[in-house]
Motif scaffolding. Structure first.
Motif, short mmCIF file in Angstrom:
data_model
loop_
_atom_site.label_atom_id
_atom_site.label_comp_id
_atom_site.label_asym_id
_atom_site.label_seq_id
_atom_site.Cartn_x
_atom_site.Cartn_y
_atom_site.Cartn_z
N TRP A 350 21.09 53.70 10.38
CA TRP A 350 22.55 52.03 9.51
C TRP A 350 23.95 52.64 10.57
CZ3 TRP A 350 26.72 54.47 5.15
CH2 TRP A 350 27.59 52.88 4.57
N THR A 351 23.98 51.75 10.79
CA THR A 351 25.23 51.03 11.19
C THR A 351 26.68 50.94 10.42
OG1 THR A 351 24.78 50.41 13.19
CG2 THR A 351 26.24 49.86 13.45
N VAL A 352 27.27 51.74 9.98
CA VAL A 352 28.45 51.95 9.52
C VAL A 352 29.18 50.76 9.79
CG1 VAL A 352 29.79 52.97 7.75
CG2 VAL A 352 27.98 54.38 8.47
N PRO A 353 29.41 49.74 8.56
CA PRO A 353 30.54 48.40 8.50
C PRO A 353 32.01 48.95 9.29
CG PRO A 353 28.54 48.57 6.85
CD PRO A 353 28.84 50.02 7.67
N LYS A 354 32.25 48.51 9.11
CA LYS A 354 33.81 48.85 10.42
C LYS A 354 34.72 48.81 8.67
CE LYS A 354 33.75 48.92 14.45
NZ LYS A 354 33.83 49.63 15.94
N SER A 355 34.72 48.18 7.79
CA SER A 355 34.96 48.96 6.60
C SER A 355 35.14 49.68 6.56
CB SER A 355 34.44 47.46 5.70
OG SER A 355 33.46 47.55 5.42
N ILE A 356 33.97 50.24 6.27
CA ILE A 356 33.19 52.02 5.96
C ILE A 356 33.71 52.66 6.45
CG2 ILE A 356 31.75 52.91 4.78
CD1 ILE A 356 29.96 51.04 3.42
N GLN A 357 34.08 52.02 8.04
CA GLN A 357 34.46 53.35 8.70
C GLN A 357 35.52 53.72 8.31
OE1 GLN A 357 33.58 53.12 13.09
NE2 GLN A 357 31.70 52.12 12.60
N ARG A 358 36.79 52.72 8.64
CA ARG A 358 38.01 52.24 8.25
C ARG A 358 38.36 53.03 7.04
NH1 ARG A 358 37.65 47.57 10.75
NH2 ARG A 358 37.78 46.58 9.16
N GLY A 359 37.66 53.03 6.21
CA GLY A 359 38.10 53.24 4.83
C GLY A 359 37.35 54.71 4.24
N GLU A 360 36.28 54.59 3.73
CA GLU A 360 35.24 56.28 2.57
C GLU A 360 35.15 57.29 4.05
OE1 GLU A 360 33.94 53.28 0.05
OE2 GLU A 360 34.64 53.20 2.07
N LEU A 361 34.86 56.91 5.11
CA LEU A 361 34.96 57.92 5.97
C LEU A 361 36.43 57.54 7.39
CD1 LEU A 361 31.52 56.95 7.12
CD2 LEU A 361 32.33 58.56 5.73
N ALA A 362 36.96 57.15 7.20
CA ALA A 362 38.35 58.15 7.86
C ALA A 362 38.93 59.64 7.35
CB ALA A 362 39.53 57.34 7.58
N GLY A 363 38.49 60.26 8.63
CA GLY A 363 39.47 61.27 8.89
C GLY A 363 38.44 62.41 8.78
N LYS A 364 36.72 62.41 8.15
CA LYS A 364 35.79 63.13 7.94
C LYS A 364 36.02 63.12 9.53
CE LYS A 364 34.47 61.42 3.83
NZ LYS A 364 34.57 62.11 2.45
N SER A 365 35.50 64.74 8.64
CA SER A 365 35.29 66.24 9.78
C SER A 365 33.44 66.08 10.42
CB SER A 365 35.47 67.05 9.17
OG SER A 365 33.86 67.87 8.63
N ALA A 366 33.66 66.71 12.03
CA ALA A 366 32.54 66.71 12.68
C ALA A 366 31.77 67.11 11.75
CB ALA A 366 33.39 67.80 13.99
N ALA A 367 31.73 68.51 10.69
CA ALA A 367 31.05 68.76 9.98
C ALA A 367 30.02 67.72 9.76
CB ALA A 367 31.53 70.28 9.28
N TYR A 368 30.68 67.44 8.72
CA TYR A 368 30.53 66.10 8.22
C TYR A 368 29.20 65.09 8.72
CZ TYR A 368 30.03 61.98 5.03
OH TYR A 368 29.87 61.04 3.88
N PHE A 369 29.88 65.17 9.67
CA PHE A 369 29.25 63.83 10.52
C PHE A 369 27.89 64.75 10.70
CE2 PHE A 369 32.35 61.36 10.56
CZ PHE A 369 32.78 59.80 11.29
N ARG A 370 27.94 66.43 11.30
CA ARG A 370 26.70 66.41 11.50
C ARG A 370 25.65 66.77 9.93
NH1 ARG A 370 30.28 70.25 14.06
NH2 ARG A 370 30.67 70.96 13.29
#
Length: 520
Positions: A350-370
């Motif tokens: 899943w390639t995350v849309p920019k709107s979600i990158q700037r919204g719900e995923l903004a500021g998520k930690s590296a641990a969240y990404f892993r």
């Protein structure tokens, strides 16, 4: 050349304040059918030309040689058809001015304008959905109304021709019958309503509880009337506000942004207390939406009703599968489009849309990404395949430029929600792997699909034959049990349609979605 009636409606359509009866001219008393002349009046062409202002009406008379067409008998047939327009939920739409005040040329033109306008309403709908919605791609019926009207008038079959234009399906007829019933009920002053009164607290007894339970069942917050979790002696009259009913009321209040304390007050009752007039309004809108659609949908197709959040799969004209889906939340609405499903994608990324990158995923930690198997690739966040992927284990690719598709999801509990307008616009399918397996077997690609799934990597399996898909919005429809079924208007899309049909602009309180979910 087919008439483009979308240019007629904004100019001619007049909306009345309430239900109007048959549009009977006051110029003369009705005559017996056998005594009515079949000859139209003789009106000079120049006088007709002076009265005809609308482009489509002028085109009609140019083809007719600027000769009058409306004999007394043909006019009576048209007026009789207009008098029955409530059969189509169109009784609040006024199709011509008061004829008794018009000169002969103006009357002739008004009758033709009314006939073309009513025919267009039956054949394609009163409103243009492409103007009401930002995105609407369902094809509308193409009908040569000018030629049809001319032929019908010459043959003395104006009423029969008009009857032939509306959808001729059991569902449309059932909606029409129910509309008339609800209109009749709405006109009666003694219609039972949930009365206002004291607040109802959990554990109270109140004579309104049976009506409240019925309303909750209709809104789908109760599967069936709940008796009680208490002893039989406590529930003998059905007026106890039990734990089960409280639970349903709290869910209902939460979804409609009312304080979800289970206390039933004015706000809760105002939404539960759906009146016959409200039902009639919703049915009229549903009939209008059916008129927008071509009359013969593909025999094999997938229909998604976003208002009900349900998927129906038809094969060779028969319903073979029906399941819950999750669709776009208010503000991220799933659009109304016609498209086709052309392939399955196993183990999708899943390639995350920019709107979600700037919204719900903004500021998520590296641990969240892993933890969620996400990484940055060329400026985009990409989630790798696997059961935690927001697309689940299968994606159903659709042909469209809007990045709208069907897919699996790891958030299985959302399918049990009462209102399932919770996503960012795409359609999540309950038991998506089972649905994919069914389609793969029917398409003869089951072996390919099994290998693709087993690979653990993203893999594409194309259908030999694409399946038409319609994303629709239907708040009233006939269920498989042949019951007229009502759903809420989660997107508020009924308002503009109802207004075009002559109903008041009443949006009511809308469903809200507060589900914190990053999936598409």
């Amino acid at each position: 050349m087919p008439l483009k009636l979308k240019h007629i409606f904004p100019v001619v359509l007049v909306l009345t304040a309430g239900c109007s009866g048959p549009e009977v001219s006051k110029t003369r008393e009705p005559e017996a059918q056998s005594e009515l002349s079949e000859l139209p009046p003789s009106i000079p062409a120049a006088e007709l030309q002076a009265e005809a202002q609308d482009t489509q009406v002028r085109e009609f008379y140019e083809k007719a040689g600027w000769a009058a067409i409306w004999s007394p008998r043909a006019e009576q047939a048209l007026r009789a058809a207009l008098g029955k327009r409530a059969d189509h939920g169109l009784d609040r739409v006024h199709f011509h001015p008061e004829l008794s005040k018009l000169s002969a040329p103006a009357r002739e033109i008004a009758l033709t304008s009314a006939a073309l306008m009513f025919a267009g309403a039956l054949a394609r709908g009163v409103a243009d959905p492409a103007k009401l919605h930002t995105i609407y791609t369902h094809p509308r019926p193409e009908v040569d109304l000018a030629s049809g009207l001319a032929t019908a008038v010459r043959a003395g079959r104006v009423d029969a021709w008009l009857d032939s234009l509306a959808p001729d399906t059991p569902e449309y007829r059932a909606l029409a019958d129910t509309y008339l019933q609800q209109q009749k009920a709405a006109s009666q002053e003694n219609v039972a309503q949930i009365a206002s009164g004291d607040l109802i607290h959990p554990g109270d007894r109140d004579p309104r509880i049976p009506q409240i339970v019925t309303a909750l069942v209709e809104h789908r917050y109760l599967a069936m009337p709940v008796t009680t979790e208490a002893s039989p002696s406590q529930a003998v009259d059905g007026t106890l506000y039990t734990v089960g009913i409280v639970r349903a009321v709290k869910a209902f209040q939460h979804d409609y942004d009312i304080r979800d304390d289970g206390v039933i007050g004015v706000d809760t009752l105002s939404i539960l207390n759906v009146r016959p007039g409200d039902h009639a309004r919703s049915i009229a809108v549903a009939m209008e939406r059916l008129r927008w659609l071509t009359r013969e949908p593909p025999a094999t197709r997938i229909d998604v009703n976003t208002a009900a959040a349900e998927l129906s799969y038809f094969r060779d004209g028969e319903l073979v599968d029906q399941r819950n889906v999750v669709v776009g939340k208010p503000g991220k609405e799933t659009p109304q489009i016609s498209t086709s499903m052309f392939r399955l994608v196993a183990n999708p990324t899943w390639t995350v849309p920019k709107s979600i990158q700037r919204g719900e995923l903004a500021g998520k930690s590296a641990a969240y990404f892993r933890r969620n198997n996400m990484s940055w690739r060329n400026g985009w966040i990409v989630q790798g395949p696997g059961p935690r992927n927001s697309l689940g284990l299968v994606k159903f690719d659709l042909q469209n430029s809007l990045a709208i598709y069907l897919h699996d999801t790891p958030a299985k509990t959302l399918f049990d929600k009462h209102q399932r307008q919770l996503s960012h616009g795409c359609v999540r399918v309950s038991d998506a792997l089972g649905f994919a397996q069914m389609l793969a077997e029917q398409q003869g690609i089951a072996d390919q699909w099994s290998r693709a799934r087993a690979s653990g990597k993203i893999a594409y399996v194309r259908f030999p034959e694409a399946i038409p898909v319609r994303l629709l919005y239907r708040t009233v429809y006939v269920s498989q049990a042949n019951q007229v079924t009502y759903r809420t208007d989660p997107y508020g899309w009924n308002v503009a349609v109802a207004e075009a049909l002559g109903f008041g602009k009443d949006a009511g309180k809308q469903f809200r979605s507060d589900v914190d979910d990053i999936g598409p």
